[in-house]
Design a protein around this motif. Structure first.
Motif, PDB file in Angstrom:
ATOM      1  N   VAL A  57     -36.101  -9.014  45.454  1.00  0.00           N
ATOM      2  CA  VAL A  57     -35.585 -10.386  45.388  1.00  0.00           C
ATOM      3  C   VAL A  57     -36.687 -11.346  44.957  1.00  0.00           C
ATOM      4  CG1 VAL A  57     -34.601 -12.289  46.746  1.00  0.00           C
ATOM      5  CG2 VAL A  57     -33.791  -9.949  47.106  1.00  0.00           C
TER       6      VAL A  57
ATOM      7  N   THR B 226     -36.645 -13.744  41.471  1.00  0.00           N
ATOM      8  CA  THR B 226     -36.660 -15.203  41.559  1.00  0.00           C
ATOM      9  C   THR B 226     -37.991 -15.812  41.129  1.00  0.00           C
ATOM     10  OG1 THR B 226     -37.239 -15.027  43.915  1.00  0.00           O
ATOM     11  CG2 THR B 226     -34.917 -15.246  43.389  1.00  0.00           C
TER      12      THR B 226
ATOM     13  N   ILE C 211     -35.449 -13.031  53.279  1.00  0.00           N
ATOM     14  CA  ILE C 211     -34.724 -12.952  52.010  1.00  0.00           C
ATOM     15  C   ILE C 211     -33.778 -14.133  51.848  1.00  0.00           C
ATOM     16  CG2 ILE C 211     -33.053 -11.606  50.670  1.00  0.00           C
ATOM     17  CD1 ILE C 211     -34.336  -9.084  51.883  1.00  0.00           C
TER      18      ILE C 211
ATOM     19  N   LEU D 279     -33.750 -16.829  48.815  1.00  0.00           N
ATOM     20  CA  LEU D 279     -32.550 -17.146  48.035  1.00  0.00           C
ATOM     21  C   LEU D 279     -32.219 -18.633  48.099  1.00  0.00           C
ATOM     22  CD1 LEU D 279     -30.281 -14.108  49.024  1.00  0.00           C
ATOM     23  CD2 LEU D 279     -31.488 -14.457  46.871  1.00  0.00           C
TER      24      LEU D 279
ATOM     25  N   LEU E   9     -27.423 -15.161  42.553  1.00  0.00           N
ATOM     26  CA  LEU E   9     -27.656 -13.996  43.421  1.00  0.00           C
ATOM     27  C   LEU E   9     -26.714 -13.956  44.629  1.00  0.00           C
ATOM     28  CD1 LEU E   9     -31.567 -13.916  43.390  1.00  0.00           C
ATOM     29  CD2 LEU E   9     -29.983 -12.618  41.967  1.00  0.00           C
TER      30      LEU E   9
ATOM     31  N   ILE F 266     -26.435 -10.642  46.441  1.00  0.00           N
ATOM     32  CA  ILE F 266     -27.482 -10.240  47.390  1.00  0.00           C
ATOM     33  C   ILE F 266     -27.199 -10.841  48.764  1.00  0.00           C
ATOM     34  CG2 ILE F 266     -29.945 -10.438  47.941  1.00  0.00           C
ATOM     35  CD1 ILE F 266     -30.584 -10.075  45.060  1.00  0.00           C
TER      36      ILE F 266
END
Length: 362
Positions: free
Chosen positions: A85, A89, A148, A152, A171, A174
Protein backbone atom coordinates in the motif's frame (compact mmCIF):
# COMPACT_ATOMS: atom_id res chain seq x y z
CA UNK A 1 -4.63 -41.30 6.67
CA UNK A 2 -4.99 -38.18 4.54
CA UNK A 3 -7.90 -35.96 5.52
CA UNK A 4 -9.63 -34.88 2.34
CA UNK A 5 -12.90 -33.06 2.85
CA UNK A 6 -14.86 -30.01 1.75
CA UNK A 7 -12.76 -27.66 3.90
CA UNK A 8 -9.35 -28.96 2.80
CA UNK A 9 -10.45 -28.92 -0.86
CA UNK A 10 -11.59 -25.28 -0.80
CA UNK A 11 -8.65 -24.21 1.35
CA UNK A 12 -6.23 -25.89 -1.06
CA UNK A 13 -7.83 -24.18 -4.06
CA UNK A 14 -7.64 -20.83 -2.25
CA UNK A 15 -3.94 -21.37 -1.56
CA UNK A 16 -3.26 -22.28 -5.20
CA UNK A 17 -5.15 -19.17 -6.35
CA UNK A 18 -2.97 -17.02 -4.10
CA UNK A 19 0.18 -18.59 -5.55
CA UNK A 20 -1.03 -17.82 -9.08
CA UNK A 21 -1.72 -14.19 -8.07
CA UNK A 22 1.81 -13.96 -6.67
CA UNK A 23 3.40 -15.37 -9.83
CA UNK A 24 1.32 -13.17 -12.14
CA UNK A 25 2.22 -10.07 -10.13
CA UNK A 26 5.93 -10.86 -10.35
CA UNK A 27 5.80 -11.50 -14.08
CA UNK A 28 3.44 -8.71 -15.13
CA UNK A 29 4.95 -5.35 -14.16
CA UNK A 30 2.95 -3.13 -16.48
CA UNK A 31 2.61 0.29 -14.83
CA UNK A 32 3.84 -1.23 -11.59
CA UNK A 33 7.14 -0.84 -9.75
CA UNK A 34 9.15 -4.01 -9.17
CA UNK A 35 8.96 -3.52 -5.41
CA UNK A 36 5.19 -3.08 -5.56
CA UNK A 37 4.88 -6.43 -7.35
CA UNK A 38 7.34 -8.01 -4.89
CA UNK A 39 5.39 -7.09 -1.76
CA UNK A 40 2.01 -8.01 -3.28
CA UNK A 41 3.43 -11.37 -4.32
CA UNK A 42 4.87 -12.17 -0.93
CA UNK A 43 1.69 -11.07 0.83
CA UNK A 44 -0.14 -13.71 -1.25
CA UNK A 45 2.61 -16.30 -0.70
CA UNK A 46 2.56 -15.90 3.09
CA UNK A 47 -1.25 -16.16 3.12
CA UNK A 48 -1.03 -19.37 1.08
CA UNK A 49 1.58 -20.75 3.51
CA UNK A 50 -0.83 -20.05 6.36
CA UNK A 51 -3.57 -21.98 4.54
CA UNK A 52 -1.11 -24.82 3.90
CA UNK A 53 -0.49 -25.01 7.64
CA UNK A 54 -4.22 -25.52 8.23
CA UNK A 55 -4.27 -28.45 5.81
CA UNK A 56 -1.16 -29.99 7.42
CA UNK A 57 -2.70 -29.59 10.88
CA UNK A 58 -5.89 -31.37 9.84
CA UNK A 59 -3.73 -34.23 8.53
CA UNK A 60 -1.76 -34.36 11.80
CA UNK A 61 1.45 -33.40 10.05
CA UNK A 62 3.63 -31.67 12.62
CA UNK A 63 7.30 -31.13 13.13
CA UNK A 64 9.83 -28.77 14.63
CA UNK A 65 10.28 -26.88 11.39
CA UNK A 66 6.56 -26.73 10.58
CA UNK A 67 5.18 -25.44 13.83
CA UNK A 68 6.14 -21.85 13.10
CA UNK A 69 4.38 -21.70 9.70
CA UNK A 70 1.08 -20.46 11.15
CA UNK A 71 2.16 -17.44 13.19
CA UNK A 72 5.37 -16.68 11.32
CA UNK A 73 3.67 -16.46 7.91
CA UNK A 74 1.16 -13.91 9.20
CA UNK A 75 3.86 -11.92 11.00
CA UNK A 76 5.42 -11.37 7.56
CA UNK A 77 2.19 -11.12 5.52
CA UNK A 78 0.85 -7.99 7.21
CA UNK A 79 4.08 -5.95 6.79
CA UNK A 80 4.12 -7.00 3.11
CA UNK A 81 0.56 -5.69 2.68
CA UNK A 82 1.53 -2.42 4.37
CA UNK A 83 4.56 -1.88 2.13
CA UNK A 84 2.46 -2.77 -0.91
CA UNK A 85 0.00 0.00 0.00
CA UNK A 86 2.84 2.36 0.85
CA UNK A 87 4.41 1.82 -2.59
CA UNK A 88 1.05 2.22 -4.35
CA UNK A 89 0.52 5.60 -2.72
CA UNK A 90 4.00 7.02 -3.38
CA UNK A 91 5.69 8.09 -6.58
CA UNK A 92 9.03 7.43 -4.93
CA UNK A 93 9.93 5.43 -1.87
CA UNK A 94 13.52 5.09 -0.73
CA UNK A 95 14.57 2.48 1.82
CA UNK A 96 14.93 3.83 5.33
CA UNK A 97 16.42 2.04 8.33
CA UNK A 98 13.21 2.59 10.30
CA UNK A 99 11.44 0.14 7.98
CA UNK A 100 13.49 -2.67 9.56
CA UNK A 101 11.37 -2.28 12.70
CA UNK A 102 8.57 -4.07 10.83
CA UNK A 103 10.69 -7.24 10.95
CA UNK A 104 11.00 -7.22 14.75
CA UNK A 105 7.86 -9.31 15.56
CA UNK A 106 8.93 -12.06 13.12
CA UNK A 107 12.53 -12.11 14.43
CA UNK A 108 11.24 -12.01 18.02
CA UNK A 109 9.02 -14.99 17.29
CA UNK A 110 11.84 -17.02 15.73
CA UNK A 111 14.35 -16.30 18.51
CA UNK A 112 12.04 -16.94 21.47
CA UNK A 113 9.61 -19.62 20.34
CA UNK A 114 11.03 -21.48 17.37
CA UNK A 115 14.78 -21.56 18.04
CA UNK A 116 14.99 -20.49 21.72
CA UNK A 117 18.36 -20.33 23.53
CA UNK A 118 18.50 -22.36 26.74
CA UNK A 119 17.99 -19.27 28.87
CA UNK A 120 14.60 -18.73 27.19
CA UNK A 121 13.28 -22.26 27.53
CA UNK A 122 11.68 -21.63 30.92
CA UNK A 123 11.03 -17.94 30.31
CA UNK A 124 8.77 -18.55 27.32
CA UNK A 125 6.62 -20.91 29.37
CA UNK A 126 5.57 -18.37 31.98
CA UNK A 127 2.15 -16.73 31.87
CA UNK A 128 3.04 -13.28 30.41
CA UNK A 129 5.13 -14.80 27.64
CA UNK A 130 2.50 -17.42 26.97
CA UNK A 131 -0.13 -14.69 26.57
CA UNK A 132 2.16 -12.73 24.28
CA UNK A 133 2.74 -15.86 22.19
CA UNK A 134 -1.00 -16.41 21.76
CA UNK A 135 -1.80 -12.81 20.97
CA UNK A 136 1.27 -11.52 19.10
CA UNK A 137 -0.49 -12.02 15.75
CA UNK A 138 -3.63 -10.31 17.05
CA UNK A 139 -1.72 -7.28 18.29
CA UNK A 140 0.28 -7.00 15.07
CA UNK A 141 -2.82 -7.39 12.89
CA UNK A 142 -4.67 -4.56 14.66
CA UNK A 143 -1.56 -2.39 14.43
CA UNK A 144 -1.34 -2.84 10.64
CA UNK A 145 -5.07 -2.35 10.15
CA UNK A 146 -4.73 1.08 11.76
CA UNK A 147 -1.48 1.86 9.92
CA UNK A 148 -2.87 0.93 6.48
CA UNK A 149 -6.14 2.80 7.04
CA UNK A 150 -4.10 5.85 8.03
CA UNK A 151 -2.04 5.55 4.82
CA UNK A 152 -5.21 5.23 2.72
CA UNK A 153 -6.80 8.23 4.43
CA UNK A 154 -3.73 10.30 3.64
CA UNK A 155 -3.85 9.13 0.03
CA UNK A 156 -7.52 10.13 -0.27
CA UNK A 157 -6.52 13.68 0.62
CA UNK A 158 -3.52 14.00 -1.68
CA UNK A 159 -4.69 12.07 -4.78
CA UNK A 160 -7.05 14.81 -5.97
CA UNK A 161 -4.17 17.26 -5.86
CA UNK A 162 -2.07 15.16 -8.23
CA UNK A 163 -4.13 13.07 -10.65
CA UNK A 164 -7.14 13.77 -12.84
CA UNK A 165 -8.62 10.26 -12.68
CA UNK A 166 -9.06 8.73 -9.25
CA UNK A 167 -10.79 5.44 -10.13
CA UNK A 168 -7.42 3.70 -9.91
CA UNK A 169 -6.37 5.83 -6.98
CA UNK A 170 -9.05 5.61 -4.32
CA UNK A 171 -8.01 2.04 -3.37
CA UNK A 172 -11.52 1.27 -2.16
CA UNK A 173 -10.86 -2.43 -2.67
CA UNK A 174 -8.00 -2.37 -0.14
CA UNK A 175 -10.38 -0.90 2.45
CA UNK A 176 -12.77 -3.76 1.66
CA UNK A 177 -9.83 -6.17 1.94
CA UNK A 178 -9.05 -4.90 5.43
CA UNK A 179 -12.69 -5.31 6.47
CA UNK A 180 -12.71 -8.90 5.21
CA UNK A 181 -9.42 -9.65 6.98
CA UNK A 182 -10.87 -8.17 10.17
CA UNK A 183 -13.84 -10.54 9.87
CA UNK A 184 -11.38 -13.43 9.45
CA UNK A 185 -9.54 -12.12 12.48
CA UNK A 186 -12.74 -12.28 14.59
CA UNK A 187 -13.53 -15.79 13.30
CA UNK A 188 -9.96 -16.79 14.11
CA UNK A 189 -10.34 -15.60 17.73
CA UNK A 190 -13.74 -17.27 18.18
CA UNK A 191 -12.42 -20.50 16.64
CA UNK A 192 -9.40 -20.54 18.98
CA UNK A 193 -11.78 -19.98 21.90
CA UNK A 194 -13.88 -22.96 20.76
CA UNK A 195 -16.99 -20.83 20.26
CA UNK A 196 -17.42 -21.55 16.53
CA UNK A 197 -16.13 -23.94 13.91
CA UNK A 198 -13.60 -22.07 11.76
CA UNK A 199 -14.21 -24.38 8.80
CA UNK A 200 -17.31 -22.29 7.95
CA UNK A 201 -14.91 -19.77 6.39
CA UNK A 202 -13.84 -22.17 3.60
CA UNK A 203 -16.28 -20.79 1.02
CA UNK A 204 -15.66 -17.09 1.88
CA UNK A 205 -11.91 -17.80 1.69
CA UNK A 206 -12.26 -19.28 -1.78
CA UNK A 207 -14.36 -16.33 -2.99
CA UNK A 208 -11.87 -13.98 -1.36
CA UNK A 209 -8.97 -15.50 -3.32
CA UNK A 210 -10.75 -14.87 -6.64
CA UNK A 211 -11.81 -11.38 -5.58
CA UNK A 212 -8.27 -10.51 -4.48
CA UNK A 213 -6.89 -11.76 -7.78
CA UNK A 214 -9.25 -9.58 -9.82
CA UNK A 215 -8.43 -6.39 -7.92
CA UNK A 216 -4.74 -6.96 -7.29
CA UNK A 217 -4.03 -7.82 -10.93
CA UNK A 218 -5.92 -4.77 -12.22
CA UNK A 219 -4.42 -2.35 -9.70
CA UNK A 220 -1.61 -0.23 -11.11
CA UNK A 221 0.66 2.19 -9.30
CA UNK A 222 -1.42 5.30 -8.65
CA UNK A 223 1.33 7.86 -9.25
CA UNK A 224 3.07 6.01 -12.06
CA UNK A 225 2.84 9.10 -14.29
CA UNK A 226 3.76 11.55 -11.54
CA UNK A 227 7.38 12.67 -11.77
CA UNK A 228 9.65 10.86 -9.31
CA UNK A 229 11.40 14.17 -8.65
CA UNK A 230 8.25 15.60 -7.11
CA UNK A 231 7.52 15.11 -3.41
CA UNK A 232 3.78 14.47 -3.18
CA UNK A 233 3.59 15.45 0.48
CA UNK A 234 4.23 19.05 -0.59
CA UNK A 235 0.65 19.32 -1.91
CA UNK A 236 -1.01 17.62 1.07
CA UNK A 237 -4.14 19.69 1.83
CA UNK A 238 -3.35 21.55 5.01
CA UNK A 239 -3.26 25.08 6.27
CA UNK A 240 -0.28 27.16 5.13
CA UNK A 241 1.03 24.46 2.78
CA UNK A 242 2.31 27.18 0.44
CA UNK A 243 3.85 29.27 3.19
CA UNK A 244 7.34 29.00 1.68
CA UNK A 245 6.17 29.98 -1.80
CA UNK A 246 7.81 33.01 -3.39
CA UNK A 247 5.03 33.61 -5.91
CA UNK A 248 3.82 37.20 -6.00
CA UNK A 249 0.27 38.27 -6.84
CA UNK A 250 1.54 39.43 -10.22
CA UNK A 251 3.07 35.99 -10.82
CA UNK A 252 -0.21 34.32 -10.00
CA UNK A 253 -2.24 36.54 -12.34
CA UNK A 254 0.20 35.81 -15.15
CA UNK A 255 -0.01 32.07 -14.51
CA UNK A 256 -3.82 32.21 -14.46
CA UNK A 257 -3.83 33.70 -17.95
CA UNK A 258 -1.30 31.12 -19.19
CA UNK A 259 -3.27 28.23 -17.72
CA UNK A 260 -6.58 29.40 -19.20
CA UNK A 261 -5.03 29.83 -22.64
CA UNK A 262 -3.34 26.43 -22.41
CA UNK A 263 -6.59 24.71 -21.43
CA UNK A 264 -8.42 26.38 -24.31
CA UNK A 265 -5.90 25.68 -27.05
CA UNK A 266 -4.21 22.41 -26.02
CA UNK A 267 -7.16 20.69 -24.27
CA UNK A 268 -4.93 18.56 -22.01
CA UNK A 269 -8.00 17.36 -20.08
CA UNK A 270 -8.81 14.97 -22.95
CA UNK A 271 -5.93 12.82 -21.72
CA UNK A 272 -7.38 10.68 -18.92
CA UNK A 273 -3.87 10.06 -17.53
CA UNK A 274 -3.07 13.74 -17.09
CA UNK A 275 -1.22 14.53 -13.84
CA UNK A 276 -0.19 17.68 -12.03
CA UNK A 277 3.47 17.18 -12.90
CA UNK A 278 2.89 16.43 -16.60
CA UNK A 279 0.72 19.52 -16.99
CA UNK A 280 3.24 21.63 -15.05
CA UNK A 281 6.00 20.47 -17.42
CA UNK A 282 3.99 21.56 -20.45
CA UNK A 283 3.35 24.94 -18.87
CA UNK A 284 7.02 25.22 -17.82
CA UNK A 285 5.91 25.64 -14.21
CA UNK A 286 6.97 24.01 -10.98
CA UNK A 287 4.27 21.51 -9.91
CA UNK A 288 3.98 23.14 -6.50
CA UNK A 289 3.37 26.53 -8.16
CA UNK A 290 0.69 25.08 -10.43
CA UNK A 291 -0.97 23.50 -7.41
CA UNK A 292 -0.85 26.82 -5.57
CA UNK A 293 -2.41 28.78 -8.44
CA UNK A 294 -5.20 26.24 -8.89
CA UNK A 295 -6.07 26.16 -5.20
CA UNK A 296 -5.68 29.87 -4.45
CA UNK A 297 -6.80 31.53 -7.68
CA UNK A 298 -9.23 29.00 -9.18
CA UNK A 299 -10.32 27.73 -5.76
CA UNK A 300 -10.14 24.12 -7.01
CA UNK A 301 -7.81 21.20 -6.57
CA UNK A 302 -6.24 19.66 -9.68
CA UNK A 303 -8.86 16.89 -9.98
CA UNK A 304 -11.83 19.27 -9.74
CA UNK A 305 -10.22 21.80 -12.11
CA UNK A 306 -9.57 19.23 -14.86
CA UNK A 307 -12.95 17.55 -14.52
CA UNK A 308 -14.75 20.89 -14.78
CA UNK A 309 -13.23 21.30 -18.24
CA UNK A 310 -14.17 17.72 -19.09
CA UNK A 311 -17.79 18.40 -18.15
CA UNK A 312 -17.83 21.53 -20.32
CA UNK A 313 -16.45 19.45 -23.19
CA UNK A 314 -19.04 16.72 -22.63
CA UNK A 315 -21.83 19.33 -22.66
CA UNK A 316 -20.60 20.50 -26.05
CA UNK A 317 -20.44 16.96 -27.42
CA UNK A 318 -23.89 16.05 -26.09
CA UNK A 319 -25.38 18.91 -28.11
CA UNK A 320 -23.19 18.41 -31.19
CA UNK A 321 -25.19 16.88 -34.05
CA UNK A 322 -22.07 15.04 -35.22
CA UNK A 323 -22.12 13.01 -32.01
CA UNK A 324 -25.82 12.20 -32.13
CA UNK A 325 -25.15 8.48 -32.67
CA UNK A 326 -22.59 8.31 -29.87
CA UNK A 327 -23.61 6.71 -26.58
CA UNK A 328 -23.30 8.80 -23.44
CA UNK A 329 -20.47 6.53 -22.30
CA UNK A 330 -18.59 7.13 -25.56
CA UNK A 331 -19.04 10.88 -25.14
CA UNK A 332 -17.78 10.68 -21.57
CA UNK A 333 -14.64 8.89 -22.76
CA UNK A 334 -14.20 11.41 -25.59
CA UNK A 335 -14.26 14.19 -23.00
CA UNK A 336 -11.44 12.58 -20.96
CA UNK A 337 -13.31 10.47 -18.40
CA UNK A 338 -12.62 6.76 -18.05
CA UNK A 339 -15.48 5.89 -15.70
CA UNK A 340 -19.23 6.36 -16.18
CA UNK A 341 -19.87 6.57 -12.45
CA UNK A 342 -17.38 9.43 -12.08
CA UNK A 343 -18.78 11.16 -15.16
CA UNK A 344 -22.40 10.93 -13.99
CA UNK A 345 -21.53 12.14 -10.51
CA UNK A 346 -19.45 15.09 -11.76
CA UNK A 347 -22.04 16.02 -14.39
CA UNK A 348 -24.88 16.14 -11.86
CA UNK A 349 -22.78 18.17 -9.41
CA UNK A 350 -21.75 20.79 -11.99
CA UNK A 351 -24.74 20.89 -14.37
CA UNK A 352 -27.44 19.94 -11.89
CA UNK A 353 -29.01 17.16 -13.98
CA UNK A 354 -28.19 13.80 -15.52
CA UNK A 355 -26.36 13.84 -18.89
CA UNK A 356 -29.22 11.90 -20.55
CA UNK A 357 -31.72 14.59 -19.52
CA UNK A 358 -29.37 17.37 -20.60
CA UNK A 359 -28.91 15.77 -24.03
CA UNK A 360 -32.65 15.63 -24.70
CA UNK A 361 -33.26 19.28 -23.82
CA UNK A 362 -33.47 21.84 -26.62
Amino acid sequence: MVVFNFYTLLTGISGINLIFIALYSLLNKERRKSLTAFFLSFFCIFLSINLLYDILTLNNVFGFYLRFLDEFSLLLAFPCLYFYVLLLTNNRLAFEKRYLFHCIPAVFFLVIWVFPPESFLLWNRNLPMSLLYRHLNHIQFLFYIILIFSTLRKNDKVSKELISTIENGNLKWIKELLIFLFILFLVWILDNAGLINGTVMAIPLLLFSYWLGQHAINQKDIYYNVSKDFKIDSVMPEQNRYRNSKLTEANKRGYVASIEEFMSTEKPYLNNELTLTSMANKLDLKPIHLSQVLNEEFKENFYAFINRYRIIESQRLLKDIRYRNYSIQAIAFEAGFNSMSTFNKAFKEIVGKAPSIYQKED
